[in-house]
Design an enzyme around this catalytic site. Structure first.
Site, PDB file in Angstrom:
ATOM      1  N   LYS A 195      19.393  47.182 117.608  1.00 16.02           N
ATOM      2  CA  LYS A 195      20.589  47.415 116.802  1.00 16.02           C
ATOM      3  C   LYS A 195      20.238  47.929 115.416  1.00 16.02           C
ATOM      4  O   LYS A 195      21.021  47.791 114.488  1.00 16.02           O
ATOM      5  CB  LYS A 195      21.386  46.109 116.664  1.00 16.02           C
ATOM      6  CG  LYS A 195      21.831  45.503 117.981  1.00 16.02           C
ATOM      7  CD  LYS A 195      22.564  44.199 117.744  1.00 16.02           C
ATOM      8  CE  LYS A 195      22.669  43.391 119.026  1.00 16.02           C
ATOM      9  NZ  LYS A 195      23.225  42.055 118.797  1.00 16.02           N
ATOM     10  N   PRO A 240      28.703  46.620 115.205  1.00 16.00           N
ATOM     11  CA  PRO A 240      27.751  47.539 115.828  1.00 16.00           C
ATOM     12  C   PRO A 240      26.742  46.841 116.733  1.00 16.00           C
ATOM     13  O   PRO A 240      25.977  45.992 116.293  1.00 16.00           O
ATOM     14  CB  PRO A 240      27.057  48.190 114.635  1.00 16.00           C
ATOM     15  CG  PRO A 240      27.985  47.994 113.492  1.00 16.00           C
ATOM     16  CD  PRO A 240      28.662  46.690 113.756  1.00 16.00           C
ATOM     17  N   GLU A 241      26.793  47.200 118.006  1.00 17.91           N
ATOM     18  CA  GLU A 241      25.759  46.816 118.962  1.00 17.91           C
ATOM     19  C   GLU A 241      25.052  48.105 119.364  1.00 17.91           C
ATOM     20  O   GLU A 241      25.256  49.132 118.721  1.00 17.91           O
ATOM     21  CB  GLU A 241      26.396  46.115 120.177  1.00 17.91           C
ATOM     22  CG  GLU A 241      27.232  44.903 119.778  1.00 17.91           C
ATOM     23  CD  GLU A 241      27.858  44.181 120.968  1.00 17.91           C
ATOM     24  OE1 GLU A 241      27.282  44.226 122.064  1.00 17.91           O
ATOM     25  OE2 GLU A 241      28.915  43.570 120.788  1.00 17.91           O
ATOM     26  N   ARG A 274      30.232  31.275 120.152  1.00 13.13           N
ATOM     27  CA  ARG A 274      30.824  32.611 120.250  1.00 13.13           C
ATOM     28  C   ARG A 274      31.780  32.638 121.438  1.00 13.13           C
ATOM     29  O   ARG A 274      31.559  31.975 122.446  1.00 13.13           O
ATOM     30  CB  ARG A 274      29.760  33.677 120.514  1.00 13.13           C
ATOM     31  CG  ARG A 274      28.511  33.488 119.739  1.00 13.13           C
ATOM     32  CD  ARG A 274      28.325  34.574 118.744  1.00 13.13           C
ATOM     33  NE  ARG A 274      27.239  34.185 117.877  1.00 13.13           N
ATOM     34  CZ  ARG A 274      26.064  34.782 117.869  1.00 13.13           C
ATOM     35  NH1 ARG A 274      25.860  35.784 118.669  1.00 13.13           N
ATOM     36  NH2 ARG A 274      25.137  34.381 117.042  1.00 13.13           N
TER      37      ARG A 274
END
Length: 279
Positions: free
Chosen positions: A62, A2-3, A269
């Site tokens: 968020k 979830p962003e 990342r």
DNA sequence: CCCCAGTCCTGCGGGC
DNA sequence: TGCCCGCAGGACTGGG
């Protein structure tokens, strides 16, 4: 994961069930796994929130914020796999928290479900809430940031623009997936130092941020192949079908039709980009 | 200031 | 077929 768009979708999905209802009780879920981060402890939370009316549900970056009439608020951070649901959860063994509501004599429930258990749930006072969201801890919301704020904030760091986009103090709400999509839309190379962006590029970055996030909200977020993100009704989002670069290493760039999507690692990342489109 | 590695966690997919 | 390992990453922490 979830962003901003996924959290916004969750908030919209649970708002009607919560707003104006009385929180008659809460329950700790049925999880047999290690408990998630919860502050204060469950008993104290229950004492503070029972029989309070819910005055509103909103999103901050968020995080999901559920306001109560006694000026306390629940702040939920879904992190990687957290979901807010009004329907029965995918599996009962990762249930973490339940809000039991009553409105006009009708009962309803909202659940926090979290497979990996990295999410957090807090019940905070108005003062604690202000502290959590103070400007030195959280930058402007990615959908509310002005061009001037965008320019000012990216001018202040020589970190790679992709890394700066992920820093919630710079701008709040963007995570790893949308960072790659935004930079591709803006035509900006992810390793470029943030403070070397021209005004034209800053304008493009600002516009692409709003466009990508707004589109993703319209599609109710991205459900990846790991399948964990779902909306409040436990349905998949569909923005994953619109992704242009994320997790598409080796495939042809859908924008220029000639470049190949590359994968690099920044700040541990994955970043995906098209070297032809992004300079 | 900035970077890096490690931490939490579960499920999945690659390799053997 | 089965098992082990590595990977996914949001936010945070401690060390350089």
């Amino acid at each position: 994961m979830p962003e901003l768009p996924e959290v916004e979708t969750m908030v919209r999905g649970i708002r009607d069930a919560l707003t104006g209802a009385v929180l008659v009780d809460v329950a700790p879920g049925e999880s047999r796994c290690r408990p998630i981060c919860m502050e204060p402890d469950f008993k104290t939370i229950r004492k503070i929130c029972r029989n309070q009316q819910v005055t509103g549900v909103r999103r901050r970056a968020k995080r999901i914020v559920i306001d109560l009439e006694n000026s306390h608020s629940f702040v939920i951070e879904p992190r990687m796999t957290g979901l807010m649901l009004t329907q029965d959860p995918p599996t009962r063994d990762h249930l973490r928290f339940q809000w039991i509501l009553e409105y006009m004599g009708k009962r309803a429930s909202v659940w926090f479900w979290d497979q990996r258990g990295l999410g957090t749930l807090r019940l905070v006072s108005r003062e604690q809430l202000a502290e959590m969201f103070a400007p030195d801890r959280l930058g402007p919301d990615a959908l509310e940031m002005t061009v001037e704020e965008c320019r000012e904030r990216f001018r202040q760091t020589q970190r790679a623009v992709k890394v700066a986009l992920l820093d919630q103090k710079v701008v709040a709400g963007i995570g790893n997936l949308y960072a790659s999509e935004i930079l591709h839309r803006a035509g900006i190379h992810p390793v470029r130092p943030a403070n070397t962006l021209s005004l034209v590029k800053i304008r493009r970055l600002h516009a692409a941020t709003a466009e990508i996030l707004t589109e993703a909200i319209r599609y109710e977020g991205s459900t990846l192949s790991d399948g964990t993100y779902r909306n409040a009704l436990n349905h998949d989002g569909s923005y994953q079908n619109q992704h242009r670069v994320y997790a598409k290493a080796g495939s042809r760039c859908p924008s220029c039709g000639r470049g190949t999507i590359e994968r690099i690692v920044q700040a541990q990342r994955s970043t995906f980009y098209c070297a032809r489109c992004q300079k």
